[in-house]
Design a protein around this motif. Structure first.
Motif, PDB file in Angstrom:
ATOM      1  N   THR A 151      67.596  68.389  48.749  1.00 60.09           N
ATOM      2  CA  THR A 151      66.744  67.199  48.789  1.00 60.09           C
ATOM      3  C   THR A 151      67.353  65.958  48.142  1.00 60.09           C
ATOM      4  OG1 THR A 151      64.462  66.451  48.436  1.00 60.09           O
ATOM      5  CG2 THR A 151      65.495  67.718  46.640  1.00 60.09           C
ATOM      6  N   GLY A 152      68.262  66.136  47.172  1.00 60.57           N
ATOM      7  CA  GLY A 152      68.866  64.971  46.520  1.00 60.57           C
ATOM      8  C   GLY A 152      67.825  64.123  45.807  1.00 60.57           C
ATOM      9  N   SER A 153      67.683  62.875  46.221  1.00 66.28           N
ATOM     10  CA  SER A 153      66.710  61.976  45.594  1.00 66.28           C
ATOM     11  C   SER A 153      65.275  62.295  45.994  1.00 66.28           C
ATOM     12  CB  SER A 153      67.016  60.525  45.970  1.00 66.28           C
ATOM     13  OG  SER A 153      66.799  60.323  47.356  1.00 66.28           O
ATOM     14  N   GLY A 154      65.097  63.169  46.991  1.00 59.98           N
ATOM     15  CA  GLY A 154      63.755  63.516  47.449  1.00 59.98           C
ATOM     16  C   GLY A 154      63.199  62.576  48.496  1.00 59.98           C
ATOM     17  N   LEU A 171      64.095  71.575  47.927  1.00 67.19           N
ATOM     18  CA  LEU A 171      65.026  72.458  47.218  1.00 67.19           C
ATOM     19  C   LEU A 171      66.343  71.751  46.943  1.00 67.19           C
ATOM     20  CD1 LEU A 171      64.671  75.698  49.415  1.00 67.19           C
ATOM     21  CD2 LEU A 171      63.331  75.090  47.386  1.00 67.19           C
ATOM     22  N   ASP A 172      66.935  72.040  45.791  1.00 69.29           N
ATOM     23  CA  ASP A 172      68.274  71.559  45.488  1.00 69.29           C
ATOM     24  C   ASP A 172      68.867  72.447  44.396  1.00 69.29           C
ATOM     25  OD1 ASP A 172      69.605  68.511  46.217  1.00 69.29           O
ATOM     26  OD2 ASP A 172      70.611  69.747  44.723  1.00 69.29           O
ATOM     27  N   ASN A 173      70.190  72.596  44.407  1.00 71.27           N
ATOM     28  CA  ASN A 173      70.840  73.432  43.389  1.00 71.27           C
ATOM     29  C   ASN A 173      71.321  72.629  42.192  1.00 71.27           C
ATOM     30  OD1 ASN A 173      73.045  72.102  44.429  1.00 71.27           O
ATOM     31  ND2 ASN A 173      74.211  73.935  44.962  1.00 71.27           N
ATOM     32  N   ASP A 174      71.039  71.330  42.185  1.00 67.91           N
ATOM     33  CA  ASP A 174      71.483  70.436  41.120  1.00 67.91           C
ATOM     34  C   ASP A 174      70.279  70.061  40.250  1.00 67.91           C
ATOM     35  OD1 ASP A 174      72.298  68.236  39.559  1.00 67.91           O
ATOM     36  OD2 ASP A 174      73.731  67.579  41.076  1.00 67.91           O
ATOM     37  N   THR A 175      70.370  70.337  38.955  1.00 64.79           N
ATOM     38  CA  THR A 175      69.245  70.034  38.057  1.00 64.79           C
ATOM     39  C   THR A 175      68.944  68.539  38.010  1.00 64.79           C
ATOM     40  OG1 THR A 175      70.775  70.007  36.171  1.00 64.79           O
ATOM     41  CG2 THR A 175      69.598  72.063  36.602  1.00 64.79           C
ATOM     42  N   LEU A 176      69.984  67.705  38.143  1.00 63.27           N
ATOM     43  CA  LEU A 176      69.766  66.255  38.166  1.00 63.27           C
ATOM     44  C   LEU A 176      68.981  65.844  39.412  1.00 63.27           C
ATOM     45  CD1 LEU A 176      73.220  64.865  36.959  1.00 63.27           C
ATOM     46  CD2 LEU A 176      71.086  64.961  35.673  1.00 63.27           C
ATOM     47  N   ALA A 177      69.281  66.491  40.529  1.00 64.69           N
ATOM     48  CA  ALA A 177      68.564  66.195  41.766  1.00 64.69           C
ATOM     49  C   ALA A 177      67.092  66.577  41.633  1.00 64.69           C
ATOM     50  CB  ALA A 177      69.201  66.949  42.936  1.00 64.69           C
ATOM     51  N   ILE A 178      66.840  67.694  40.986  1.00 64.88           N
ATOM     52  CA  ILE A 178      65.459  68.137  40.785  1.00 64.88           C
ATOM     53  C   ILE A 178      64.667  67.081  40.005  1.00 64.88           C
ATOM     54  CG2 ILE A 178      63.995  69.859  39.670  1.00 64.88           C
ATOM     55  CD1 ILE A 178      65.435  70.829  42.206  1.00 64.88           C
ATOM     56  N   GLU A 179      65.274  66.564  38.936  1.00 64.40           N
ATOM     57  CA  GLU A 179      64.601  65.539  38.140  1.00 64.40           C
ATOM     58  C   GLU A 179      64.411  64.256  38.937  1.00 64.40           C
ATOM     59  OE1 GLU A 179      63.178  66.075  35.194  1.00 64.40           O
ATOM     60  OE2 GLU A 179      63.810  68.141  35.603  1.00 64.40           O
ATOM     61  N   LYS A 180      65.421  63.896  39.724  1.00 65.73           N
ATOM     62  CA  LYS A 180      65.337  62.675  40.528  1.00 65.73           C
ATOM     63  C   LYS A 180      64.249  62.804  41.594  1.00 65.73           C
ATOM     64  CE  LYS A 180      66.784  58.556  41.500  1.00 65.73           C
ATOM     65  NZ  LYS A 180      66.658  57.463  40.530  1.00 65.73           N
ATOM     66  N   ALA A 185      58.823  61.509  43.751  1.00 67.83           N
ATOM     67  CA  ALA A 185      57.482  61.947  44.146  1.00 67.83           C
ATOM     68  C   ALA A 185      56.417  61.206  43.343  1.00 67.83           C
ATOM     69  CB  ALA A 185      57.350  63.454  43.955  1.00 67.83           C
ATOM     70  N   ILE A 186      56.646  61.072  42.044  1.00 65.53           N
ATOM     71  CA  ILE A 186      55.684  60.373  41.178  1.00 65.53           C
ATOM     72  C   ILE A 186      55.588  58.901  41.564  1.00 65.53           C
ATOM     73  CG2 ILE A 186      55.273  59.595  38.804  1.00 65.53           C
ATOM     74  CD1 ILE A 186      56.516  62.291  37.891  1.00 65.53           C
ATOM     75  N   LEU A 187      56.740  58.266  41.804  1.00 69.58           N
ATOM     76  CA  LEU A 187      56.756  56.852  42.186  1.00 69.58           C
ATOM     77  C   LEU A 187      55.950  56.586  43.454  1.00 69.58           C
ATOM     78  CD1 LEU A 187      60.489  55.834  41.623  1.00 69.58           C
ATOM     79  CD2 LEU A 187      58.512  54.850  40.464  1.00 69.58           C
ATOM     80  N   ASN A 188      55.942  57.589  44.346  1.00 69.38           N
ATOM     81  CA  ASN A 188      55.270  57.416  45.627  1.00 69.38           C
ATOM     82  C   ASN A 188      53.888  58.067  45.675  1.00 69.38           C
ATOM     83  OD1 ASN A 188      57.324  56.110  47.669  1.00 69.38           O
ATOM     84  ND2 ASN A 188      58.492  57.513  46.378  1.00 69.38           N
TER      85      ASN A 188
END
Length: 282
Positions: A151-154, A171-180, A185-188
């Protein structure tokens, strides 16, 4: 404050897709491309945090004979602010606008996606995101369950929800991507499920989806199709959207798709980038 090594190169237009493809394969995302309207020149700006990455990245760029214009040490906040000056609200696809500013609320006809730029992820400016978004609209998300792998930035997950999806799993395997993705999602103000996952590893055995979208690179898309859960996660007559494919890898992706009972329904391209829409055989 994090320090970065900044490298600025002059870039030929015919090299852009090739270099971005190599960066994506390498897993390097801290760069952006800037066009100077007055001089008609294009510049590649790199921001490297880890010293051990520098040699590998510079060795890669040396293959293209790019001219290094400057190099210096800078802070993340400084170059992000400079980056923000080069971007603006833009139309991703017809009727879908991307707002890269955290302090501005914009009113546009259609859908607005709020995405804050960051050192690891972009705002949807890249052609592969645009192509995936176009096919996501064609697949018709209304009332459907969607899974976004890598998903990257989502941004695609949020777009699916705004297109009317019932449920979205990112889904993403990068913890930074998960946070992003959580931030996006919150912003939108949308409700999407976000999990850290190596391809489909975090998908439960009982979970099924109408649409699978993945904007990665061809090699990973092929690996995804070989995942033992791939067929199971798709409902009957489910759709699959693959983006991030360069022309030379398209045939390999289509051949693997045939092996897993996918039928090609649509194809779109931008420059040397290609996205494909498949339908699952019943």
């Amino acid at each position: 404050m994090d320090k970065f090594y900044e490298f600025i190169y002059e870039l030929e237009s015919n090299e852009e897709e090739k270099i971005i493809d190599q960066f994506i394969k390498y897993g390097f995302n801290s760069f952006y491309i800037e066009e100077d309207v007055e001089s008609s020149k294009t510049f590649l700006k790199l921001y490297v945090k880890k010293e051990e990455q520098i040699k590998d990245i510079l060795d890669l760029l040396s293959l293209y004979g790019l001219r290094l214009l400057s190099k210096e040490i800078t802070e993340e906040s400084q170059w992000l602010e400079e980056w923000k000056k080069t971007i603006n609200v833009f139309e991703l696809i017809d009727g879908v606008w991307v707002n890269p500013f955290s302090d501005k609320k914009i009113e546009k006809p259609g859908i607005v996606l709020n995405v804050i730029p960051g050192s690891a992820f972009g705002t949807g400016l890249h052609s592969t995101t645009k192509l995936a978004a176009e096919l996501l609209r064609k697949a018709d998300c209304i009332g459907k369950d969607v899974i976004d792998v890598g998903t990257g930035s989502g941004i695609l997950s949020v777009l699916a929800k705004k297109f009317g999806a019932n449920r979205v799993l990112a889904l993403d395997n990068d913890t930074l991507a998960i946070e992003k993705a959580k931030e996006t999602a919150i912003l939108n103000d949308v409700d999407i499920e976000i999990r850290e996952s190596d391809l489909l590893s975090a998908v439960e055995e009982h979970e099924r989806f109408d649409i699978l979208v993945s904007n990665i690179v061809a090699e990973v898309l092929i690996q995804l199709m070989k995942d033992h859960k791939f067929d199971k996660v798709l409902k009957e007559k489910g759709f699959v959207i693959f983006s991030g494919i360069i022309e030379s890898k398209e045939k390999s992706v289509i051949e693997q798709a045939k092996e897993v009972n996918l039928v090609l329904r649509d194809r779109t391209e931008d420059g040397s980038w290609i996205a494909l829409l498949f339908h699952k055989k019943t």
